[in-house]
Design a protein around this motif. Sequence first.
Motif, PDB file in Angstrom:
ATOM      1  N   PHE A 278       0.833  -1.203   0.000  1.00 23.54           N
ATOM      2  CA  PHE A 278       0.000   0.000   0.000  1.00 23.54           C
ATOM      3  C   PHE A 278       0.872   1.260   0.000  1.00 23.54           C
ATOM      4  CE2 PHE A 278      -1.993   3.323   2.639  1.00 23.54           C
ATOM      5  CZ  PHE A 278      -3.073   3.622   1.839  1.00 23.54           C
ATOM      6  N   LEU A 279       1.938   1.234   0.805  1.00 23.79           N
ATOM      7  CA  LEU A 279       2.814   2.405   0.872  1.00 23.79           C
ATOM      8  C   LEU A 279       3.569   2.620  -0.442  1.00 23.79           C
ATOM      9  CD1 LEU A 279       4.279   1.960   4.470  1.00 23.79           C
ATOM     10  CD2 LEU A 279       2.557   3.592   3.722  1.00 23.79           C
ATOM     11  N   GLU A 280       3.958   1.527  -1.089  1.00 27.44           N
ATOM     12  CA  GLU A 280       4.620   1.660  -2.382  1.00 27.44           C
ATOM     13  C   GLU A 280       3.674   2.258  -3.410  1.00 27.44           C
ATOM     14  OE1 GLU A 280       5.973  -2.220  -3.269  1.00 27.44           O
ATOM     15  OE2 GLU A 280       7.782  -2.097  -2.002  1.00 27.44           O
ATOM     16  N   GLN A 281       2.403   1.831  -3.375  1.00 22.62           N
ATOM     17  CA  GLN A 281       1.419   2.414  -4.297  1.00 22.62           C
ATOM     18  C   GLN A 281       1.251   3.907  -4.024  1.00 22.62           C
ATOM     19  OE1 GLN A 281      -2.074   0.045  -3.678  1.00 22.62           O
ATOM     20  NE2 GLN A 281      -1.353  -1.678  -4.937  1.00 22.62           N
ATOM     21  N   GLU A 282       1.195   4.237  -2.736  1.00 20.88           N
ATOM     22  CA  GLU A 282       1.082   5.663  -2.389  1.00 20.88           C
ATOM     23  C   GLU A 282       2.316   6.437  -2.843  1.00 20.88           C
ATOM     24  OE1 GLU A 282       0.340   6.133   1.763  1.00 20.88           O
ATOM     25  OE2 GLU A 282      -1.829   6.145   1.470  1.00 20.88           O
ATOM     26  N   ALA A 283       3.502   5.816  -2.656  1.00 21.42           N
ATOM     27  CA  ALA A 283       4.735   6.474  -3.074  1.00 21.42           C
ATOM     28  C   ALA A 283       4.756   6.695  -4.584  1.00 21.42           C
ATOM     29  CB  ALA A 283       5.946   5.643  -2.635  1.00 21.42           C
ATOM     30  N   ARG A 284       4.303   5.659  -5.335  1.00 23.76           N
ATOM     31  CA  ARG A 284       4.251   5.828  -6.789  1.00 23.76           C
ATOM     32  C   ARG A 284       3.260   6.917  -7.186  1.00 23.76           C
ATOM     33  NH1 ARG A 284       4.859   0.083  -6.729  1.00 23.76           N
ATOM     34  NH2 ARG A 284       2.591  -0.203  -6.803  1.00 23.76           N
ATOM     35  N   ALA A 285       2.140   6.957  -6.482  1.00 27.13           N
ATOM     36  CA  ALA A 285       1.151   8.005  -6.780  1.00 27.13           C
ATOM     37  C   ALA A 285       1.725   9.385  -6.478  1.00 27.13           C
ATOM     38  CB  ALA A 285      -0.124   7.764  -5.961  1.00 27.13           C
ATOM     39  N   ARG A 286       2.426   9.495  -5.328  1.00 25.77           N
ATOM     40  CA  ARG A 286       3.048  10.788  -5.003  1.00 25.77           C
ATOM     41  C   ARG A 286       4.114  11.160  -6.022  1.00 25.77           C
ATOM     42  NH1 ARG A 286       2.680   8.761   0.323  1.00 25.77           N
ATOM     43  NH2 ARG A 286       4.833   8.033   0.220  1.00 25.77           N
ATOM     44  N   GLU A 287       4.863  10.148  -6.491  1.00 26.46           N
ATOM     45  CA  GLU A 287       5.882  10.434  -7.495  1.00 26.46           C
ATOM     46  C   GLU A 287       5.253  10.897  -8.804  1.00 26.46           C
ATOM     47  OE1 GLU A 287       9.702  10.777  -9.092  1.00 26.46           O
ATOM     48  OE2 GLU A 287       8.935  10.652  -7.045  1.00 26.46           O
ATOM     49  N   ARG A 288       4.134  10.235  -9.183  1.00 21.71           N
ATOM     50  CA  ARG A 288       3.436  10.692 -10.388  1.00 21.71           C
ATOM     51  C   ARG A 288       2.940  12.121 -10.226  1.00 21.71           C
ATOM     52  NH1 ARG A 288       1.253   5.398 -10.264  1.00 21.71           N
ATOM     53  NH2 ARG A 288      -0.650   6.199  -9.286  1.00 21.71           N
ATOM     54  N   ASP A 289       2.381  12.408  -9.058  1.00 21.98           N
ATOM     55  CA  ASP A 289       1.906  13.776  -8.810  1.00 21.98           C
ATOM     56  C   ASP A 289       3.065  14.757  -8.851  1.00 21.98           C
ATOM     57  OD1 ASP A 289      -0.618  12.751  -8.542  1.00 21.98           O
ATOM     58  OD2 ASP A 289      -0.571  12.685  -6.335  1.00 21.98           O
ATOM     59  N   ARG A 290       4.191  14.352  -8.257  1.00 19.16           N
ATOM     60  CA  ARG A 290       5.362  15.251  -8.242  1.00 19.16           C
ATOM     61  C   ARG A 290       5.860  15.517  -9.665  1.00 19.16           C
ATOM     62  NH1 ARG A 290      10.658  15.229  -8.600  1.00 19.16           N
ATOM     63  NH2 ARG A 290      10.685  13.027  -9.102  1.00 19.16           N
ATOM     64  N   LEU A 291       5.933  14.436 -10.488  1.00 16.17           N
ATOM     65  CA  LEU A 291       6.388  14.606 -11.866  1.00 16.17           C
ATOM     66  C   LEU A 291       5.410  15.458 -12.670  1.00 16.17           C
ATOM     67  CD1 LEU A 291       7.689  11.000 -12.638  1.00 16.17           C
ATOM     68  CD2 LEU A 291       9.051  13.047 -12.192  1.00 16.17           C
ATOM     69  N   ARG A 292       4.092  15.230 -12.429  1.00 20.52           N
ATOM     70  CA  ARG A 292       3.116  16.034 -13.145  1.00 20.52           C
ATOM     71  C   ARG A 292       3.233  17.509 -12.743  1.00 20.52           C
ATOM     72  NH1 ARG A 292      -0.888  13.450 -11.782  1.00 20.52           N
ATOM     73  NH2 ARG A 292      -1.692  14.720 -10.083  1.00 20.52           N
ATOM     74  N   GLU A 293       3.379  17.755 -11.442  1.00 23.11           N
ATOM     75  CA  GLU A 293       3.538  19.144 -10.993  1.00 23.11           C
ATOM     76  C   GLU A 293       4.817  19.757 -11.556  1.00 23.11           C
ATOM     77  OE1 GLU A 293       3.415  18.979  -6.782  1.00 23.11           O
ATOM     78  OE2 GLU A 293       1.258  18.551  -6.668  1.00 23.11           O
ATOM     79  N   LYS A 294       5.888  18.934 -11.587  1.00 25.51           N
ATOM     80  CA  LYS A 294       7.141  19.440 -12.138  1.00 25.51           C
ATOM     81  C   LYS A 294       6.984  19.783 -13.615  1.00 25.51           C
ATOM     82  CE  LYS A 294      12.011  18.183 -12.730  1.00 25.51           C
ATOM     83  NZ  LYS A 294      13.022  17.114 -12.518  1.00 25.51           N
TER      84      LYS A 294
ATOM     85  N   LYS B  20       6.654  27.825 -16.779  1.00 22.97           N
ATOM     86  CA  LYS B  20       7.818  28.705 -16.899  1.00 22.97           C
ATOM     87  C   LYS B  20       8.153  28.966 -18.364  1.00 22.97           C
ATOM     88  CE  LYS B  20       9.981  27.456 -12.500  1.00 22.97           C
ATOM     89  NZ  LYS B  20      11.165  26.829 -11.861  1.00 22.97           N
ATOM     90  N   GLU B  21       8.086  27.888 -19.198  1.00 20.68           N
ATOM     91  CA  GLU B  21       8.387  28.059 -20.613  1.00 20.68           C
ATOM     92  C   GLU B  21       7.372  28.991 -21.276  1.00 20.68           C
ATOM     93  OE1 GLU B  21      10.545  27.727 -24.006  1.00 20.68           O
ATOM     94  OE2 GLU B  21      11.028  26.963 -22.003  1.00 20.68           O
TER      95      GLU B  21
END
Length: 427
Positions: free
Chosen positions: A244-260, A267-268
Amino acid sequence: MAKKRSTRKGKHTTTQLQTGQDLSALPAVEKALAYERRAYVRLPMMCRVDYPFKGRRTFSFTRDISTQGVFLKHTKGGIKVNDQLEMTLNLQTGEDPVKLKGKVHHISKQGVGVEFTGRQKAALSRLETFIEQTIISKLESNRSATLRSPKQLAHLAEYYRQHDRLRDGLAIYQEGLKRHRQNMTICERASVFLLRCVVELGAEGWSLLSGLDRVLLRGGELGQSEVLESVATAVKEMREQQKFLEQEARARERDRLREKFEEQAKKELQRALTRKTKALEKAFETHKEELEAELADSRRELRKERTALNKINREQEERAGQLKRQRTKLKKDQEQLVKKEAAVADLEEKQSELRKEKAAFNKAQGQLSRKTAYLKTKEQKIATRLAAVEDLEERQGDLERERKALGREQAKLRRLEQKLDQLRQAL
């Protein structure tokens, strides 16, 4: 007894994964670890302990000992829970006794359990050295005897774990499992030991789960065990929690990449907008300068046209004055012609010609008046166009045509002036 680990040398005092999840807080893990609640293993050792009680000195002997506390056998009656004891522990090494302060933690028929209190780092260090040199070294030197006793094996392995010697603890349990293949107690203790290692190491301890699975499998072959079932449930819950935590981590990473990505795109876009704005501002400034230059030229041309128009008005006034004087002179001449009977025929002929010329002159004068009114109208239109400078480009063609028309009118005026001059010469 409180789970204080002040003498712990290692860094594995947390029970969190890299995701921040506390494994020991999971219900199944907490239940499985409850089979070994004591934070520090009590090692069997009998030493004399002297302590004052009710105004006189007395003594007892220890049943077991650790750097966190001792168990005193056959104490005097009257000791209560939370009583403070100042103990002198004889280490049987010929050295000076160790003085320790403790608090009664629990009482049983066999004696009392005492927990060390306060800051007594030097005394506890001496006690730990004594345990290592007397008890642990004996268990290590006589390894075969230790492996034969499941209890001693568990004591040594737990001591290794508490001092960050996990490899040694795992090795001693592996040897014990090989020697005691049919011993359920060894399987239970080994499973709880491995589970606690996983909990304390957090993410680094997940590699131990495969060994823990093998221990649980062997214990299951020996029969049913509440301890093993509890540990198996804890392992299952830990793996589910980790998934469950890995799924949450992947979701947070996807959100972080999308925000980035969105931030980079923003900026562009902002940079492109800035470049476009600067280009538009530059073009606007250039166009503004061009319009201002054209406006200045138009104002200069208008001033010239006004000057020329004023000059034409003055010339017309002068011509009107001349015509007035000519009329006066003509009237005098007519009076003279009346008096001159001799030249009546000639005068009549001249008078007839003069009337014709006068009619032409009046006609030319009417045209001149209309042209003057037309020029004034044009001047008003030019003044109106000055008020609408922003529409200068649209009116530029009209202004050019008006300028040409004015030139034609000026040419006509010049031709009219020539006729007037001819008329004056004729008169």
